[in-house]
Design an enzyme around this catalytic site. Structure first.
Site, PDB file in Angstrom:
ATOM      1  N   VAL A  67     -59.748 -30.105  51.178  1.00  0.00           N
ATOM      2  CA  VAL A  67     -58.607 -29.201  50.986  1.00  0.00           C
ATOM      3  C   VAL A  67     -57.747 -29.054  52.250  1.00  0.00           C
ATOM      4  O   VAL A  67     -56.718 -28.388  52.213  1.00  0.00           O
ATOM      5  CB  VAL A  67     -59.020 -27.808  50.443  1.00  0.00           C
ATOM      6  CG1 VAL A  67     -59.534 -27.912  49.021  1.00  0.00           C
ATOM      7  CG2 VAL A  67     -59.999 -27.114  51.355  1.00  0.00           C
ATOM      8  N   TYR A  94     -63.425 -34.880  42.723  1.00  0.00           N
ATOM      9  CA  TYR A  94     -63.714 -33.782  41.785  1.00  0.00           C
ATOM     10  C   TYR A  94     -63.319 -34.107  40.356  1.00  0.00           C
ATOM     11  O   TYR A  94     -63.546 -35.215  39.893  1.00  0.00           O
ATOM     12  CB  TYR A  94     -63.066 -32.475  42.283  1.00  0.00           C
ATOM     13  CG  TYR A  94     -63.404 -32.257  43.726  1.00  0.00           C
ATOM     14  CD1 TYR A  94     -64.729 -32.034  44.092  1.00  0.00           C
ATOM     15  CD2 TYR A  94     -62.450 -32.366  44.719  1.00  0.00           C
ATOM     16  CE1 TYR A  94     -65.070 -31.892  45.416  1.00  0.00           C
ATOM     17  CE2 TYR A  94     -62.785 -32.217  46.047  1.00  0.00           C
ATOM     18  CZ  TYR A  94     -64.098 -31.989  46.382  1.00  0.00           C
ATOM     19  OH  TYR A  94     -64.442 -31.862  47.680  1.00  0.00           O
ATOM     20  N   TYR A 128     -72.766 -25.166  56.345  1.00  0.00           N
ATOM     21  CA  TYR A 128     -71.724 -25.681  55.439  1.00  0.00           C
ATOM     22  C   TYR A 128     -70.315 -25.333  55.931  1.00  0.00           C
ATOM     23  O   TYR A 128     -69.433 -26.201  55.987  1.00  0.00           O
ATOM     24  CB  TYR A 128     -71.975 -25.140  54.018  1.00  0.00           C
ATOM     25  CG  TYR A 128     -70.874 -25.506  53.061  1.00  0.00           C
ATOM     26  CD1 TYR A 128     -70.731 -26.816  52.601  1.00  0.00           C
ATOM     27  CD2 TYR A 128     -69.945 -24.554  52.635  1.00  0.00           C
ATOM     28  CE1 TYR A 128     -69.687 -27.158  51.742  1.00  0.00           C
ATOM     29  CE2 TYR A 128     -68.920 -24.898  51.781  1.00  0.00           C
ATOM     30  CZ  TYR A 128     -68.783 -26.195  51.345  1.00  0.00           C
ATOM     31  OH  TYR A 128     -67.749 -26.531  50.502  1.00  0.00           O
ATOM     32  N   LYS A 130     -68.597 -33.849  53.505  1.00  0.00           N
ATOM     33  CA  LYS A 130     -69.739 -33.930  52.575  1.00  0.00           C
ATOM     34  C   LYS A 130     -70.326 -35.338  52.521  1.00  0.00           C
ATOM     35  O   LYS A 130     -71.519 -35.510  52.263  1.00  0.00           O
ATOM     36  CB  LYS A 130     -69.303 -33.465  51.183  1.00  0.00           C
ATOM     37  CG  LYS A 130     -68.960 -31.973  51.152  1.00  0.00           C
ATOM     38  CD  LYS A 130     -68.327 -31.545  49.834  1.00  0.00           C
ATOM     39  CE  LYS A 130     -67.965 -30.055  49.890  1.00  0.00           C
ATOM     40  NZ  LYS A 130     -67.162 -29.614  48.741  1.00  0.00           N
ATOM     41  N   SER A 179     -63.958 -30.931  52.821  1.00  0.00           N
ATOM     42  CA  SER A 179     -64.971 -31.605  51.990  1.00  0.00           C
ATOM     43  C   SER A 179     -65.224 -33.061  52.359  1.00  0.00           C
ATOM     44  O   SER A 179     -66.191 -33.652  51.877  1.00  0.00           O
ATOM     45  CB  SER A 179     -64.563 -31.549  50.521  1.00  0.00           C
ATOM     46  OG  SER A 179     -64.707 -30.251  50.041  1.00  0.00           O
TER      47      SER A 179
HETATM   48  O1  DON Z   1     -65.983 -24.683  50.381  1.00  0.00           O
HETATM   49  C1  DON Z   1     -64.779 -24.883  50.277  1.00  0.00           C
HETATM   50  O2  DON Z   1     -64.125 -24.431  49.333  1.00  0.00           O
HETATM   51  C2  DON Z   1     -64.096 -25.704  51.336  1.00  0.00           C
HETATM   52  N1  DON Z   1     -64.742 -25.532  52.600  1.00  0.00           N
HETATM   53  C3  DON Z   1     -64.139 -27.165  51.035  1.00  0.00           C
HETATM   54  C4  DON Z   1     -63.517 -27.513  49.709  1.00  0.00           C
HETATM   55  C5  DON Z   1     -62.860 -28.818  49.681  1.00  0.00           C
HETATM   56  O3  DON Z   1     -62.430 -29.394  50.663  1.00  0.00           O
HETATM   57  C6  DON Z   1     -62.638 -29.348  48.336  1.00  0.00           C
HETATM   58  N2  DON Z   1     -61.704 -30.429  48.405  1.00  0.00           N
HETATM   59  N3  DON Z   1     -60.915 -30.905  47.808  1.00  0.00           N
END
Ligand code: DON
Length: 303
Positions: free
Chosen positions: A257, A239, A187, A66, A63
């Site tokens: 993540v 978040y 994405y 983003k 993420s």
């Molecule tokens: O879409 C997802 O769930 C992951 N590619 C990215 C989520 C993420 O990194 C949230 N972070 N804390």
């Protein structure tokens, strides 16, 4: 105390916390990452670097990407982007669908999954190949073109049912212009980019430097846009822990993540801390604590 001494002193305090978290296993290809790793890097606005631990080890930025896709989308669409995605913290987990239905397919902000999927759609209007544009933006900062981990991208594609649901919901409300599969492909690939703490601190340094590439006069975005991106990172970048993160750390930041967190000390430096084990909110336990200790010891909270 020098910045180098300061970050060298942080690792011993945060490494014991790794056992309190869990590596992201909802993306199968990330489940096998060794949790017992920690790195941290600093890139100052005048181009100095400091690092400690496994700061040169590449990891899945997830993420954190983003913020960079948002940077490209704002540059292309300007204010029009805010008709399609909001500016408010969600207070819900990063992959929640709840508010998307209430808001008729308009995500709460561009840094949760739904918002980033919307931004990926907006980038398909701006570029023939949004991933190429994203890799070029990163390469302009670091001098090296990063790699994608296509195994991670494929793993997400196979298991990304919630992201698919969000994209379909936004499409049903007329807020996605491009085919769902094409948008998700952008994405998942943006999330699979591999960078180290040192590279991420370097890439994010323009946000600490009024939008200019650190140590140069090259403008990446205007100072006004850099401020606004930092505001979104502070309010939405971690978040449903963004409030607590502002309370405890007090810096604009974006987590992923993969266990990385990039943070900004406006006017001074960008930082990145990384350790793969996450809390329930999806933020790295050891990296969060490392940034908290740094902000406290360097007395650099924005508040
Ligand atoms: O879409 C997802 O769930 C992951 N590619 C990215 C989520 C993420 O990194 C949230 N972070 N804390």
């Amino acid at each position: 105390m020098s910045l180098q001494k300061l970050i060298d002193g942080i690792a011993p305090s945060v490494i014991p916390l790794i056992s309190e978290g869990r590596v992201a296993d909802y993306i199968p290809a990330l489940a096998c990452v060794d949790a017992q790793q920690f790195g941290m890097a600093i890139h100052t606005v005048d181009g100095q670097t400091h690092h400690t631990g496994q700061s040169n080890t590449g990891f899945s930025i997830q993420s954190i990407s983003k913020v960079l896709t948002l940077t490209l989308a704002i540059e292309h669409h300007g204010r029009a982007l805010w008709q399609r995605v909001g500016l408010e913290p969600s207070g819900d987990p990063f992959n929640s669908l709840v508010q998307l239905e209430h808001k008729r397919g308009v995500p709460r902000n561009p840094l949760i999954n739904a918002g980033a999927i919307l931004v990926a759609d907006a980038l398909l209007d701006a570029y023939d190949d949004p991933i190429d544009a994203l890799l070029t933006l990163i390469e302009q900062q670091t001098g090296t073109r990063p790699k994608l981990d296509l195994e991670v991208a494929a793993s997400e594609k196979e298991t990304g049912f919630r992201n698919e649901a969000m994209a379909n919901l936004m499409k049903s409300f007329g807020n996605l212009q491009h085919p769902v599969e094409q948008v998700l492909d952008v994405y998942f690939r943006q999330c699979s980019i591999v960078l180290s703490c040192e590279e991420l601190a370097c890439v994010f340094a323009f946000l600490a430097n009024d939008g200019k590439q650190a140590g140069t006069e090259h403008t990446v975005v205007s100072a006004r846009r850099a401020r606004r991106i930092n505001a979104l990172m502070l309010t939405c970048g971690t978040y449903d822990r963004a409030g607590e993160f502002a309370f405890e750390v007090g810096l604009p930041a974006k987590s992923g993540v993969g266990g990385g967190i990039a943070a900004i000390v406006p006017g001074k430096m960008a930082l990145c801390a990384w350790s793969p084990a996450l809390s329930a909110s999806g933020n790295s336990v050891a990296a969060t604590e490392a940034l908290r200790l740094f902000a406290e010891r360097a007395n650099c909270s924005v508040f």
